[in-house]
Design a protein around this motif. Structure first.
Motif, PDB file in Angstrom:
ATOM      1  N   TYR B  36       0.827  -1.229  -0.084  1.00  0.00           N
ATOM      2  CA  TYR B  36       0.047  -0.081  -0.048  1.00  0.00           C
ATOM      3  C   TYR B  36       0.811   1.037   0.050  1.00  0.00           C
ATOM      4  O   TYR B  36       1.780   1.370   0.414  1.00  0.00           O
ATOM      5  CB  TYR B  36      -1.008   0.283   1.487  1.00  0.00           C
ATOM      6  CG  TYR B  36      -2.058  -1.003   1.374  1.00  0.00           C
ATOM      7  CD1 TYR B  36      -1.741  -2.339   1.664  1.00  0.00           C
ATOM      8  CD2 TYR B  36      -3.366  -0.792   0.847  1.00  0.00           C
ATOM      9  CE1 TYR B  36      -2.697  -3.147   1.823  1.00  0.00           C
ATOM     10  CE2 TYR B  36      -4.261  -1.564   0.863  1.00  0.00           C
ATOM     11  CZ  TYR B  36      -3.959  -2.960   1.395  1.00  0.00           C
ATOM     12  OH  TYR B  36      -5.012  -3.859   1.729  1.00  0.00           O
ATOM     13  N   GLN B  38       0.851   5.447   0.818  1.00  0.00           N
ATOM     14  CA  GLN B  38       0.156   6.489   1.611  1.00  0.00           C
ATOM     15  C   GLN B  38       0.716   8.059   1.465  1.00  0.00           C
ATOM     16  O   GLN B  38       1.878   7.971   1.837  1.00  0.00           O
ATOM     17  CB  GLN B  38       0.350   6.331   3.420  1.00  0.00           C
ATOM     18  CG  GLN B  38      -0.680   7.235   4.143  1.00  0.00           C
ATOM     19  CD  GLN B  38      -0.667   6.881   5.698  1.00  0.00           C
ATOM     20  OE1 GLN B  38       0.358   6.452   6.216  1.00  0.00           O
ATOM     21  NE2 GLN B  38      -1.753   7.257   6.305  1.00  0.00           N
ATOM     22  N   ASN B  41      -1.353  12.710   5.224  1.00  0.00           N
ATOM     23  CA  ASN B  41      -2.566  12.914   5.666  1.00  0.00           C
ATOM     24  C   ASN B  41      -3.919  12.310   4.825  1.00  0.00           C
ATOM     25  O   ASN B  41      -4.941  12.880   4.790  1.00  0.00           O
ATOM     26  CB  ASN B  41      -2.768  14.679   5.888  1.00  0.00           C
ATOM     27  CG  ASN B  41      -1.958  15.251   6.689  1.00  0.00           C
ATOM     28  OD1 ASN B  41      -1.541  14.747   7.757  1.00  0.00           O
ATOM     29  ND2 ASN B  41      -1.373  16.245   6.163  1.00  0.00           N
ATOM     30  N   GLN B  42      -3.499  11.165   4.455  1.00  0.00           N
ATOM     31  CA  GLN B  42      -4.616  10.502   3.614  1.00  0.00           C
ATOM     32  C   GLN B  42      -4.645   9.009   3.981  1.00  0.00           C
ATOM     33  O   GLN B  42      -3.527   8.480   4.982  1.00  0.00           O
ATOM     34  CB  GLN B  42      -4.083  10.500   2.249  1.00  0.00           C
ATOM     35  CG  GLN B  42      -4.229  11.858   1.473  1.00  0.00           C
ATOM     36  CD  GLN B  42      -4.254  11.866  -0.018  1.00  0.00           C
ATOM     37  OE1 GLN B  42      -4.247  10.778  -0.551  1.00  0.00           O
ATOM     38  NE2 GLN B  42      -3.638  12.803  -0.612  1.00  0.00           N
ATOM     39  N   GLY B  43      -5.367   8.265   3.386  1.00  0.00           N
ATOM     40  CA  GLY B  43      -5.363   6.967   3.787  1.00  0.00           C
ATOM     41  C   GLY B  43      -4.492   6.000   2.869  1.00  0.00           C
ATOM     42  O   GLY B  43      -3.947   6.704   1.955  1.00  0.00           O
ATOM     43  N   LEU B  44      -4.669   4.911   3.239  1.00  0.00           N
ATOM     44  CA  LEU B  44      -3.745   3.877   2.346  1.00  0.00           C
ATOM     45  C   LEU B  44      -4.414   3.660   1.092  1.00  0.00           C
ATOM     46  O   LEU B  44      -5.562   3.372   0.917  1.00  0.00           O
ATOM     47  CB  LEU B  44      -3.182   2.773   3.255  1.00  0.00           C
ATOM     48  CG  LEU B  44      -2.248   2.853   3.984  1.00  0.00           C
ATOM     49  CD1 LEU B  44      -2.447   3.718   5.390  1.00  0.00           C
ATOM     50  CD2 LEU B  44      -1.886   1.511   4.596  1.00  0.00           C
ATOM     51  N   PHE B  90       3.775   0.600   2.903  1.00  0.00           N
ATOM     52  CA  PHE B  90       3.523  -0.303   3.903  1.00  0.00           C
ATOM     53  C   PHE B  90       3.278  -1.497   3.206  1.00  0.00           C
ATOM     54  O   PHE B  90       2.482  -1.859   2.028  1.00  0.00           O
ATOM     55  CB  PHE B  90       2.091  -0.031   4.581  1.00  0.00           C
ATOM     56  CG  PHE B  90       2.180   1.226   5.442  1.00  0.00           C
ATOM     57  CD1 PHE B  90       1.901   2.276   5.027  1.00  0.00           C
ATOM     58  CD2 PHE B  90       2.728   1.013   6.767  1.00  0.00           C
ATOM     59  CE1 PHE B  90       1.907   3.529   5.839  1.00  0.00           C
ATOM     60  CE2 PHE B  90       2.701   1.905   7.810  1.00  0.00           C
ATOM     61  CZ  PHE B  90       2.290   3.460   7.119  1.00  0.00           C
ATOM     62  N   GLY B 108       6.153   0.176   7.946  1.00  0.00           N
ATOM     63  CA  GLY B 108       5.985   1.229   6.758  1.00  0.00           C
ATOM     64  C   GLY B 108       7.382   1.741   6.724  1.00  0.00           C
ATOM     65  O   GLY B 108       8.562   1.714   7.388  1.00  0.00           O
TER      66      GLY B 108
END
Lengths: 112, 115
Positions: B36, B38, B41-44, B90, B108
């Motif tokens: 993933y 990222q 300040n965002q999601g994955l 990640f 991460g």
């Protein structure tokens, strides 16, 4: 198409206050739902997951609880916040089998 | 329970250079592997996945990862990085538990691409 909504985006709360973070998924039914917490340099920690309404599994004993009152709604709560509850909280969903997670944009919680 | 190790917390690299982000996991009978990405300040967001079949999987933006069962690794590579690749990456491994797949994430790796 499926979408996931998570709010609020940021939150500043005093120690001892309650917490309620909400997550909803649209465009799918009976999703697996997850709450993760992300702390700097520590990766993602799974807090709770749910495979159906009213079914909650807790991964880490702590000051938080989760509920799933509706099929596509997942709520993270606390009665009294601690300083250590500060972090970036991520909601995610997945279909039942062999599928990756779809994440919301997260909530930055600061407990003061 | 699964464990995922990303040995490098930070990887600095110059633009257009190759990069490898390492991921190792504890052994299991059946695993599914994911990377993933990222942005701040965002999601994955899912970058790529291995479920079965070819051990080399590719993403649409030039990343690839190879599943190595004997070394229990799933390293992520890109032959030439861009500034826009700067992000947190990640590695995640899924195992079967309770009838659903619960991914375990590594800590991460922060990829920092310099001009």
């Amino acid at each position: 198409s499926q979408t996931i909504h998570q709010w609020p985006a940021t939150l500043v709360q005093p120690v001892g206050s309650p917490l309620s973070l909400e997550c909803t998924v649209e465009g799918t039914s009976n999703p697996n739902l997850y709450w993760y917490r992300q702390a700097a340099g520590r990766g993602l920690q799974l807090l709770f997951y749910s495979v159906g309404i009213g079914q909650i599994s807790s991964e880490v004993p702590q000051n938080l609880s989760a509920s799933r009152p509706q099929d596509r709604q997942f709520i993270l709560s606390s009665k009294k916040l601690l300083l250590s509850d500060s972090g970036f909280y991520l909601c995610a969903w997945s279909p039942l089998l062999n599928s990756p997670l779809h994440f919301g944009n997260g909530t930055r919680l600061t407990v003061t | 329970a699964q464990s995922v190790t990303q040995l490098d917390s930070q990887v600095p690299v110059f633009e257009e250079a190759p990069v490898e982000l390492r991921c190792n996991y504890s052994s299991s009978v059946s695993v599914y592997l994911f990377w993933y990405v990222q942005y701040p300040n965002q999601g994955l967001q899912l970058l790529l996945k291995y479920l079965s079949g070819s051990t080399l999987v590719e993403s649409i933006n030039g990343f690839e990862a190879e599943f190595n069962k004997s070394q229990t690794s799933f390293h992520l590579r890109k032959p030439s990085v861009h500034i826009s690749d700067t992000a947190e990456y990640f590695c995640a491994v899924s195992d079967v538990r309770g009838g659903s797949y619960i991914p375990t994430f590594g800590r991460g790796t922060s990829l920092i691409v310099h001009p």
